[in-house]
Scaffold this active site. Structure first.
Site, PDB file in Angstrom:
ATOM      1  N   CYS A 131       1.244  -0.992  -0.091  1.00 32.31           N
ATOM      2  CA  CYS A 131       0.096  -0.397   0.256  1.00 32.31           C
ATOM      3  C   CYS A 131       0.778   0.876  -0.192  1.00 32.31           C
ATOM      4  O   CYS A 131       2.166   0.617  -0.939  1.00 32.31           O
ATOM      5  CB  CYS A 131      -1.069   0.185   1.844  1.00 32.31           C
ATOM      6  SG  CYS A 131      -0.510  -0.604   3.250  1.00 32.31           S
ATOM      7  N   HIS A 132       0.525   2.520   0.303  1.00 33.93           N
ATOM      8  CA  HIS A 132       1.673   3.261   1.166  1.00 33.93           C
ATOM      9  C   HIS A 132       2.688   3.180   1.481  1.00 33.93           C
ATOM     10  O   HIS A 132       3.469   3.223   1.273  1.00 33.93           O
ATOM     11  CB  HIS A 132       0.785   4.249   1.022  1.00 33.93           C
ATOM     12  CG  HIS A 132       2.101   6.202   0.749  1.00 33.93           C
ATOM     13  ND1 HIS A 132       1.681   6.395  -0.268  1.00 33.93           N
ATOM     14  CD2 HIS A 132       1.446   6.718   1.585  1.00 33.93           C
ATOM     15  CE1 HIS A 132       2.445   7.852  -0.795  1.00 33.93           C
ATOM     16  NE2 HIS A 132       2.500   7.937   0.381  1.00 33.93           N
TER      17      HIS A 132
END
Length: 189
Positions: A131-132
């Site tokens: 994800c980030h």
């Protein structure tokens, strides 16, 4: 130096009562905070299964070095569409447009993510779930996979992952994982 290790007591089995979700979230967070500090962009948390951040997903040299064959992006955004950087890299990509907010229902993605990871691993592939930052959304999907496909309880899954990467799913996600644990293993295992 390594001979010192044999004097360490064996890790005690973690017992957390998930029957009252409010308390359980707090207890699970305490357990998660004992996880390994994040020192790298991606970490192997289960054989051939990695959790990573955005950087790890964009570093072609690393993807090549680790022979990543499948990428599950838990922070996919539709305006970017299928990432062009994987063209010609023999990488199978699945994007899930999830938000790292307590109000986002991540559980709607549990089965699809688990199926994707399971299929890849069962064919000898290597999977990067990212994800980030690689601590909440991606970790939540990996924990769900371990529960759905490897028969681990939530606490067992957390203990397995946190040895390799410190992860902290947000509280909403933790509640959804507690609910999954109940569905799979009953209220009080």
């Amino acid at each position: 130096k390594s001979s010192l290790n044999k004097y360490n007591p064996p890790p005690r089995k973690v017992e957390i009562d998930l029957s009252s979700p409010g308390l359980a979230v707090f207890e699970l967070e305490r357990l998660l905070y004992t996880g390994k500090a994040i020192l790298s962009h991606a970490d192997e948390v289960w054989p051939r299964l990695y959790i990573g951040d955005q950087h790890s997903a964009e570093n072609q040299a690393d993807l090549h070095k680790h022979q990543i064959s499948h990428i599950l992006n838990a922070a996919h955004s539709n305006y970017r569409g299928q990432p062009d950087i994987y063209k010609g890299m023999k990488i199978t990509y699945l994007g899930i447009e999830a938000h790292d907010s307590c109000n986002y229902d991540m559980s709607v993605n549990f089965q699809a993510a688990a199926d994707f990871i399971h299929k890849a691993l069962s064919r000898g592939g290597k999977v990067l779930v990212h994800c980030h930052v690689g601590v909440s959304r991606s970790a939540t999907l990996v924990l769900a996979y371990l529960m759905l496909k490897q028969n681990l309880t939530l606490v067992e899954a957390i203990c397995a992952v946190k040895e390799s990467r410190g992860v902290i799913p947000n509280r909403g996600f933790l509640r959804q994982l507690i609910k999954l644990d109940e569905q799979l293993f009953g209220k009080h295992h």
